[in-house]
Structures are given as C-alpha cells and as structure tokens.
Design a protein around this motif. Structure first.
Motif, PDB file in Angstrom:
ATOM      1  N   PRO A  75     -14.298  31.107 -75.459  1.00 16.33           N
ATOM      2  CA  PRO A  75     -14.497  32.496 -75.051  1.00 16.33           C
ATOM      3  C   PRO A  75     -15.023  32.584 -73.616  1.00 16.33           C
ATOM      4  CG  PRO A  75     -15.481  32.084 -77.209  1.00 16.33           C
ATOM      5  CD  PRO A  75     -15.119  30.749 -76.625  1.00 16.33           C
ATOM      6  N   THR A 108     -17.178  35.125 -71.141  1.00 22.96           N
ATOM      7  CA  THR A 108     -18.104  36.261 -71.219  1.00 22.96           C
ATOM      8  C   THR A 108     -18.074  37.060 -69.933  1.00 22.96           C
ATOM      9  OG1 THR A 108     -19.558  35.092 -72.756  1.00 22.96           O
ATOM     10  CG2 THR A 108     -20.516  36.945 -71.554  1.00 22.96           C
ATOM     11  N   HIS A 123     -17.057  38.896 -75.042  1.00 22.65           N
ATOM     12  CA  HIS A 123     -16.815  37.462 -75.194  1.00 22.65           C
ATOM     13  C   HIS A 123     -15.364  37.342 -75.638  1.00 22.65           C
ATOM     14  CE1 HIS A 123     -21.225  37.043 -75.081  1.00 22.65           C
ATOM     15  NE2 HIS A 123     -21.237  38.065 -75.914  1.00 22.65           N
ATOM     16  N   ARG A 124     -14.455  37.100 -74.688  1.00 17.84           N
ATOM     17  CA  ARG A 124     -13.017  37.186 -74.944  1.00 17.84           C
ATOM     18  C   ARG A 124     -12.376  35.809 -75.076  1.00 17.84           C
ATOM     19  NH1 ARG A 124     -10.263  40.223 -70.377  1.00 17.84           N
ATOM     20  NH2 ARG A 124     -11.717  39.003 -69.121  1.00 17.84           N
ATOM     21  N   THR A 125     -11.527  35.682 -76.082  1.00 17.85           N
ATOM     22  CA  THR A 125     -10.710  34.491 -76.264  1.00 17.85           C
ATOM     23  C   THR A 125      -9.258  34.897 -76.102  1.00 17.85           C
ATOM     24  OG1 THR A 125     -12.286  33.510 -77.816  1.00 17.85           O
ATOM     25  CG2 THR A 125     -10.032  32.652 -77.841  1.00 17.85           C
ATOM     26  N   GLU A 170      -5.533  38.749 -77.273  1.00 18.81           N
ATOM     27  CA  GLU A 170      -6.942  38.375 -77.132  1.00 18.81           C
ATOM     28  C   GLU A 170      -7.680  38.699 -78.417  1.00 18.81           C
ATOM     29  OE1 GLU A 170      -8.999  40.598 -74.105  1.00 18.81           O
ATOM     30  OE2 GLU A 170      -9.217  42.353 -75.401  1.00 18.81           O
ATOM     31  N   ALA A 210     -11.832  39.302 -79.245  1.00 20.49           N
ATOM     32  CA  ALA A 210     -13.076  39.461 -78.499  1.00 20.49           C
ATOM     33  C   ALA A 210     -14.202  39.962 -79.399  1.00 20.49           C
ATOM     34  CB  ALA A 210     -12.883  40.427 -77.331  1.00 20.49           C
ATOM     35  N   THR A 234     -15.757  43.622 -83.089  1.00 19.88           N
ATOM     36  CA  THR A 234     -14.743  42.622 -82.769  1.00 19.88           C
ATOM     37  C   THR A 234     -13.415  43.351 -82.591  1.00 19.88           C
ATOM     38  OG1 THR A 234     -14.292  42.201 -85.108  1.00 19.88           O
ATOM     39  CG2 THR A 234     -15.875  40.746 -84.000  1.00 19.88           C
TER      40      THR A 234
END
Length: 227
Positions: free
Chosen positions: A54, A56, A152-154, A164, A166, A176
């Motif tokens: 992730p 941030t 907090h992104r993936t 994404e 997040a 989320t």
C-alpha cells in the motif's frame, strides 16, 4: 471534520510550481465502499500480478453541497474531475479538467468554480497557495467543506483493467473501497463481473465522504445516460 487551514498544515505543501498540463483521459469508473472482506480479498487474489505494498497519502477533498464533482489536493497538486454521466450498472464517467500545482492563479481556478457550482468572488488575489485558498475561499463559502483524508492505496490490475483497493481514514472513521476504471466501459463491467463484485452498491469519493459527514445530497442531479 477539519478546518481548512488545519488540513493545509497537515499536507505541508505550498508554492510548489506552475500549472501542470497533461493529456486528458476520460474514463469510466466503478467503485464500491466497504465491500465484504471476502469479496475484496478474492478480487485481490485474482489480480493479474501480485499487488504491491500500500502507498499512503494525505489528501484534502473540498466538497460542494451543490454538485457531485471531485475537487481534491494531493501532493501539492489541485485536481478536478467532472462527473459527466452515470449508468444503471454503477459506472460513472469522469473527465479530468484541471491538474495544477500551487500557487494557482485566478485563471487556473476557472474549472474549480464550475466543479463547485458557484460564482467566484468579485475580488480575487493574484495567486493562491493551498493555505490561502482554503482560508480565504473555502472557509468563507458555506456550501464548501474541506475534509482531510488519509489513504492507504494498493494498485492492482485484473483482466487487464486498472484498479485499486484502499483503506481510508476520515473524521475518526475508516472506510475501505475497491474500484476499477478504463476508457472502455465494457472492459470495466467485465472486470467487475470477473471479480464477483456485480451485486455491490456503487458510489464515488465525493458522495461517500458526504455520506460519512452527514451532508445533504447534491441539490443538482447527477447527469445520466441510458444503459
């Protein structure tokens, strides 16, 4: 909820350069908030490649009670996207109209007034840092609200479509979200189906943040197109 100048201090960005000119890419987006943990986990497991860690970011969204459009600040950049259309499937068509670094001039702010659905003040400064924009413009207009958000992104790719997942911290709460976007709406719908997420209700960042804060729905309806 935060006051605008406090949000600016948290980001700690001012005077970072001239406007950014970039290629405009209109994209269809599908986004759901607080999906079931298993659904989100399964979607990540189906990704074309293992997602990275992730990332941030501290951001400020400036919400307007008068419109559904997206005005945010991230990394010293003012970013505006306009919601042009929605579909019954939950897809939303977003058009970027501004990407500019602070300080910004009144001319550069033209897309911002449009996104907020307000008339600009009669007297404007020669330029605005982030702190000045939030203190002198946002804090002074009752229909606007600046809200600090930590993401907090993936990032991931599924069936060739960018997406994404997040985790978001806002006003003492956590949300989320999972999203997919592409210029081709059918590709997005195919990906959502492949991820098994078809049944989830959809929303956008501005709409979800307003719901968390208990703000009234936009006074103007979102534009729509036929399915």
């Amino acid at each position: 909820m935060v006051r605008a100048h406090a949000a600016a201090q948290r980001l700690n960005v001012t005077n970072l350069g001239a406007a950014i000119v970039s290629e405009i890419r209109v994209r269809w987006e599908w986004r759901a908030f607080d999906p079931p943990h298993k659904a989100a986990r399964d979607a990540l497991a189906r990704a074309d490649e293992p997602p990275g860690p992730p990332v941030t970011s501290d951001e400020v969204y400036v919400l307007s009670r008068l419109s559904p459009h997206n005005v945010k600040i991230r990394g010293g950049q003012l970013d505006v996207k306009m919601l042009e259309a929605t579909r019954a499937s939950g897809l939303e068509l977003w058009r970027p109209t501004l990407k500019a670094r602070f300080p910004v001039t009144p001319a550069e702010l033209a897309p911002v007034w449009h996104a907020w659905a307000i008339t600009p003040p009669h007297r404007l400064a020669e330029s605005y840092t982030l702190d000045r924009l939030l203190r002198e413009i946002v804090d002074a207009i009752p229909t606007l609200l600046a809200i600090s958000v930590v993401k907090h992104r993936t990032r991931l790719t599924l069936a060739g479509c960018a997406g994404e997942h997040a985790r978001i911290e806002i006003a003492g709460r956590e949300l989320t979200t999972i999203a997919f976007e592409d210029e081709d709406p059918e590709r997005v719908l195919h990906t959502v189906h492949a991820a098994g997420l078809d049944a989830l209700p959809t929303s956008s960042y501005p709409a979800a943040l307003k719901a968390v804060l208990g703000l009234a729905r936009p006074l103007t309806p979102s534009p729509r197109v036929s399915v």
